[in-house]
Design a protein around this motif. Structure first.
Motif, PDB file in Angstrom:
ATOM      1  N   UNK A 112       0.779  -1.210   0.081  1.00  0.00           N
ATOM      2  CA  UNK A 112       0.096  -0.040   0.210  1.00  0.00           C
ATOM      3  C   UNK A 112       0.832   1.243  -0.018  1.00  0.00           C
ATOM      4  N   UNK A 113       0.271   2.274  -0.592  1.00  0.00           N
ATOM      5  CA  UNK A 113       0.957   3.558  -0.621  1.00  0.00           C
ATOM      6  C   UNK A 113       0.845   4.094   0.954  1.00  0.00           C
ATOM      7  N   UNK A 114       1.430   5.052   1.231  1.00  0.00           N
ATOM      8  CA  UNK A 114       1.009   5.731   2.477  1.00  0.00           C
ATOM      9  C   UNK A 114       1.199   7.185   2.463  1.00  0.00           C
ATOM     10  N   UNK A 115       0.442   7.893   3.091  1.00  0.00           N
ATOM     11  CA  UNK A 115       0.405   9.505   2.997  1.00  0.00           C
ATOM     12  C   UNK A 115       1.178   9.688   4.196  1.00  0.00           C
ATOM     13  N   UNK A 116       2.172  10.549   4.399  1.00  0.00           N
ATOM     14  CA  UNK A 116       2.935  10.823   5.425  1.00  0.00           C
ATOM     15  C   UNK A 116       2.551  12.284   5.723  1.00  0.00           C
ATOM     16  N   UNK A 117       2.311  12.482   7.070  1.00  0.00           N
ATOM     17  CA  UNK A 117       1.844  13.776   7.621  1.00  0.00           C
ATOM     18  C   UNK A 117       2.733  14.404   8.370  1.00  0.00           C
ATOM     19  N   UNK A 118       3.565  15.163   8.184  1.00  0.00           N
ATOM     20  CA  UNK A 118       4.895  15.638   9.108  1.00  0.00           C
ATOM     21  C   UNK A 118       4.390  16.585  10.198  1.00  0.00           C
ATOM     22  N   UNK A 119       3.203  17.243  10.106  1.00  0.00           N
ATOM     23  CA  UNK A 119       2.579  17.903  11.200  1.00  0.00           C
ATOM     24  C   UNK A 119       2.344  17.138  12.271  1.00  0.00           C
ATOM     25  N   UNK A 120       1.748  15.793  12.141  1.00  0.00           N
ATOM     26  CA  UNK A 120       1.224  14.782  13.015  1.00  0.00           C
ATOM     27  C   UNK A 120       2.322  13.826  12.991  1.00  0.00           C
ATOM     28  N   UNK A 121       3.231  13.825  12.391  1.00  0.00           N
ATOM     29  CA  UNK A 121       4.165  12.637  12.566  1.00  0.00           C
ATOM     30  C   UNK A 121       3.593  11.258  12.353  1.00  0.00           C
ATOM     31  N   UNK A 122       2.458  11.181  11.373  1.00  0.00           N
ATOM     32  CA  UNK A 122       2.105   9.949  11.223  1.00  0.00           C
ATOM     33  C   UNK A 122       2.155   9.505   9.591  1.00  0.00           C
ATOM     34  N   UNK A 123       1.858   8.490   9.370  1.00  0.00           N
ATOM     35  CA  UNK A 123       1.735   7.682   7.974  1.00  0.00           C
ATOM     36  C   UNK A 123       0.471   6.862   7.831  1.00  0.00           C
ATOM     37  N   UNK A 124      -0.355   7.259   7.068  1.00  0.00           N
ATOM     38  CA  UNK A 124      -1.561   6.323   6.862  1.00  0.00           C
ATOM     39  C   UNK A 124      -1.640   5.784   5.621  1.00  0.00           C
ATOM     40  N   UNK A 125      -2.115   4.381   5.673  1.00  0.00           N
ATOM     41  CA  UNK A 125      -2.106   3.562   4.663  1.00  0.00           C
ATOM     42  C   UNK A 125      -3.169   4.060   3.547  1.00  0.00           C
ATOM     43  N   UNK A 126      -3.058   4.000   2.349  1.00  0.00           N
ATOM     44  CA  UNK A 126      -4.314   4.470   1.352  1.00  0.00           C
ATOM     45  C   UNK A 126      -5.101   2.983   1.597  1.00  0.00           C
ATOM     46  N   UNK A 127      -6.415   3.264   1.204  1.00  0.00           N
ATOM     47  CA  UNK A 127      -7.516   2.173   1.188  1.00  0.00           C
ATOM     48  C   UNK A 127      -7.207   0.951   0.472  1.00  0.00           C
ATOM     49  N   UNK A 128      -6.768   0.885  -0.683  1.00  0.00           N
ATOM     50  CA  UNK A 128      -6.696  -0.519  -1.482  1.00  0.00           C
ATOM     51  C   UNK A 128      -5.265  -0.740  -1.764  1.00  0.00           C
ATOM     52  N   UNK A 129      -4.927  -2.094  -1.460  1.00  0.00           N
ATOM     53  CA  UNK A 129      -3.771  -2.569  -1.798  1.00  0.00           C
ATOM     54  C   UNK A 129      -3.589  -2.747  -3.257  1.00  0.00           C
ATOM     55  N   UNK A 130      -2.296  -2.850  -3.975  1.00  0.00           N
ATOM     56  CA  UNK A 130      -2.052  -3.254  -5.199  1.00  0.00           C
ATOM     57  C   UNK A 130      -2.658  -4.527  -5.568  1.00  0.00           C
TER      58      UNK A 130
END
Length: 144
Positions: free
Chosen positions: A100-118
């Motif tokens: 899965x791609x992730x979206x990194x948020x530097x302000x929150x210091x988090x990484x969230x997986x996108x909804x659907x895996x390849x």
């Protein structure tokens, strides 16, 4: 210029005006930790994890490195190949071996997986093709 550590234990810093290279902060030991960096609008650099268990964040103004909150160790080895800055300031972590791609948020210091895996998408595509194959006969034009 900032060099993101892959095999090195420190961030690399190069000043082209003086032609000098020096070591920045220590990011821990290990092999293949980070696979590129993304410059944020505020001047910080997201270190995209390859084999490290957390995304890193380097702040050149403070010469400080911090580790993201989210443990990505379950993603496995060779997680991400790089990152892309999104218009809203977050960073898209581009999968290498990660599913899965992730979206990194530097302000929150988090990484969230996108909804659907390849892999899930590939399986859906295979099922769709199989259904199409079963439910229809080939169409052959009478004349070319």
């Amino acid at each position: 210029m900032i060099f993101v550590p892959d095999y090195a234990n420190t961030v690399g810093l190069y000043d082209p005006s003086t032609n000098k290279f020096e070591a920045g902060p220590n990011v821990g030991s290990g092999y293949g930790k980070y696979q590129g960096g993304v410059l944020l609008p505020d001047g910080r650099v997201v270190l995209v994890t390859c084999d490290a268990d957390h995304v890193g964040l380097y702040d050149p103004s403070a010469d400080a490195w911090t580790e993201g909150k989210d443990d990505l160790s379950a993603v496995g080895s060779y997680k991400y190949a790089g990152g892309v800055l999104l218009p809203d300031g977050r960073v898209l972590l581009v999968p290498n071996h990660a599913m899965r791609a992730q979206i990194g948020d530097a302000a929150a210091a988090t990484a969230t997986a996108l909804a659907q895996a390849h892999e899930e998408k590939r399986e859906e595509d295979k099922e769709d093709r199989a259904e199409e194959k079963e439910g229809s006969a080939p169409i052959i034009p009478d004349q070319l």
